[in-house]
Scaffold this active site. Structure first.
Site, PDB file in Angstrom:
ATOM      1  N   THR A 152       0.832  -1.203   0.000  1.00  0.00           N
ATOM      2  CA  THR A 152       0.000   0.000   0.000  1.00  0.00           C
ATOM      3  C   THR A 152       0.868   1.254   0.000  1.00  0.00           C
ATOM      4  OG1 THR A 152      -1.721  -1.189   1.192  1.00  0.00           O
ATOM      5  CG2 THR A 152      -1.863   1.212   1.212  1.00  0.00           C
ATOM      6  N   ASP A 175      10.094  12.886  -5.345  1.00  0.00           N
ATOM      7  CA  ASP A 175      10.716  11.951  -4.414  1.00  0.00           C
ATOM      8  C   ASP A 175      11.521  12.704  -3.365  1.00  0.00           C
ATOM      9  OD1 ASP A 175      10.017   9.282  -5.251  1.00  0.00           O
ATOM     10  OD2 ASP A 175      11.231   9.635  -7.041  1.00  0.00           O
ATOM     11  N   HIS A 231       3.154  10.926  -6.708  1.00  0.00           N
ATOM     12  CA  HIS A 231       3.713  11.543  -7.915  1.00  0.00           C
ATOM     13  C   HIS A 231       2.603  12.032  -8.834  1.00  0.00           C
ATOM     14  CE1 HIS A 231       7.778  10.592  -6.990  1.00  0.00           C
ATOM     15  NE2 HIS A 231       7.626   9.297  -7.076  1.00  0.00           N
ATOM     16  N   HIS A 261       2.719   5.985  -2.521  1.00  0.00           N
ATOM     17  CA  HIS A 261       3.886   6.795  -2.904  1.00  0.00           C
ATOM     18  C   HIS A 261       3.805   7.169  -4.392  1.00  0.00           C
ATOM     19  CE1 HIS A 261       8.223   7.877  -3.271  1.00  0.00           C
ATOM     20  NE2 HIS A 261       8.079   7.351  -4.473  1.00  0.00           N
ATOM     21  N   GLU A 262       3.601   6.177  -5.245  1.00  0.00           N
ATOM     22  CA  GLU A 262       3.538   6.463  -6.685  1.00  0.00           C
ATOM     23  C   GLU A 262       2.358   7.378  -7.000  1.00  0.00           C
ATOM     24  OE1 GLU A 262       6.009   5.842  -8.386  1.00  0.00           O
ATOM     25  OE2 GLU A 262       6.997   4.324  -7.175  1.00  0.00           O
TER      26      GLU A 262
HETATM   27 ZN   LIG Z   1       8.976   8.034  -6.233  1.00  0.00          ZN
END
Ligand SMILES: [Zn+2]
Length: 220
Positions: free
Chosen positions: A158, A173, A167, A163-164
């Site tokens: 998860t 990052d 973006h 995290h993605e």
């Molecule tokens: Zn990343």
């Protein structure tokens, strides 16, 4: 990929430059603490564990998603928040994590909402890739998130998806950050189980999308 400088210049060519500058300054800090093997590709990539060059390219991905969302806002200028739709049909193994990630972000921020829908503004895909998981563009202004099987066995699933998805919402990052941040990604190591953005990450996303709305209103 071209140099980070090139990617930044492209980003600054848009009306969103002020938003990026205010909410997500590109730092000149050292490369990521956990560099992955770097393959050059035609697409823009921001990875779960990756290089400094990938970090700068995050903006290209956000542009693709923002462009799609802005078109909807133009058609519907009275909306109070932007809804970004995603298509998860190509990542069936991670259906639960993708749904959880959407709930996490929808609870955490106000100015943008994630919603499942076919032919979405962006797509989730799954498979095996030596680069691990990443967010990318297909070169035609369409964004996608790729979830890597072996990385998903090593790290909290998860957290990878959230995290993605960070973006997608415009966050770069920050591998050197603590586990309490989502955008530190794989930096804190596989033991990190946090799946929630911290207060700063929430504020950054709300600021980015608030500026996106202002850009539409004032003809940007
Ligand atoms: Zn990343």
């Amino acid at each position: 990929m071209r140099s980070p400088k090139t990617a930044l210049s492209a980003a600054l060519g848009l009306g969103l430059a002020a938003a990026f500058a205010a909410a997500a300054p590109v730092s000149a800090t050292s490369p990521a603490a956990h560099p992955a093997s770097h393959h050059s590709t035609p697409a823009s990539i921001a990875a779960y564990t990756g290089s400094a060059a990938e970090k700068a390219d995050t903006k290209a991905f956000f542009q693709a998603v923002m462009k799609s969302a802005q078109a909807k806002l133009k058609a519907n200028p009275h909306l109070k928040s932007v809804t970004v739709t995603y298509d998860a049909s190509a990542a069936p193994t991670f259906a639960n994590e993708i749904s959880q990630s959407a709930s996490i972000w929808n609870s955490a921020v106000q100015n943008v909402k994630l919603q499942s829908g076919s032919g979405g503004d962006f797509q989730y895909k799954e498979g095996n890739d030596p680069r691990g998981s990443y967010a990318s563009t297909d070169g035609h202004g369409k964004g996608f998130v790729f979830i890597d099987y072996s990385q998903a066995q090593q790290y909290n699933r998860t957290r990878i998806v959230a995290h993605e998805t960070g973006h997608v919402l415009g966050l770069p990052d920050h591998y050197e950050g603590p586990c309490s941040e989502l955008m530190s990604g794989g930096g804190p190591g596989p033991s990190c189980q946090n799946t929630q953005p911290d207060a700063n990450e929430r504020a950054q996303v709300d600021q980015l999308w608030a500026n996106g709305l202002a850009g539409i209103r004032f003809g940007g």
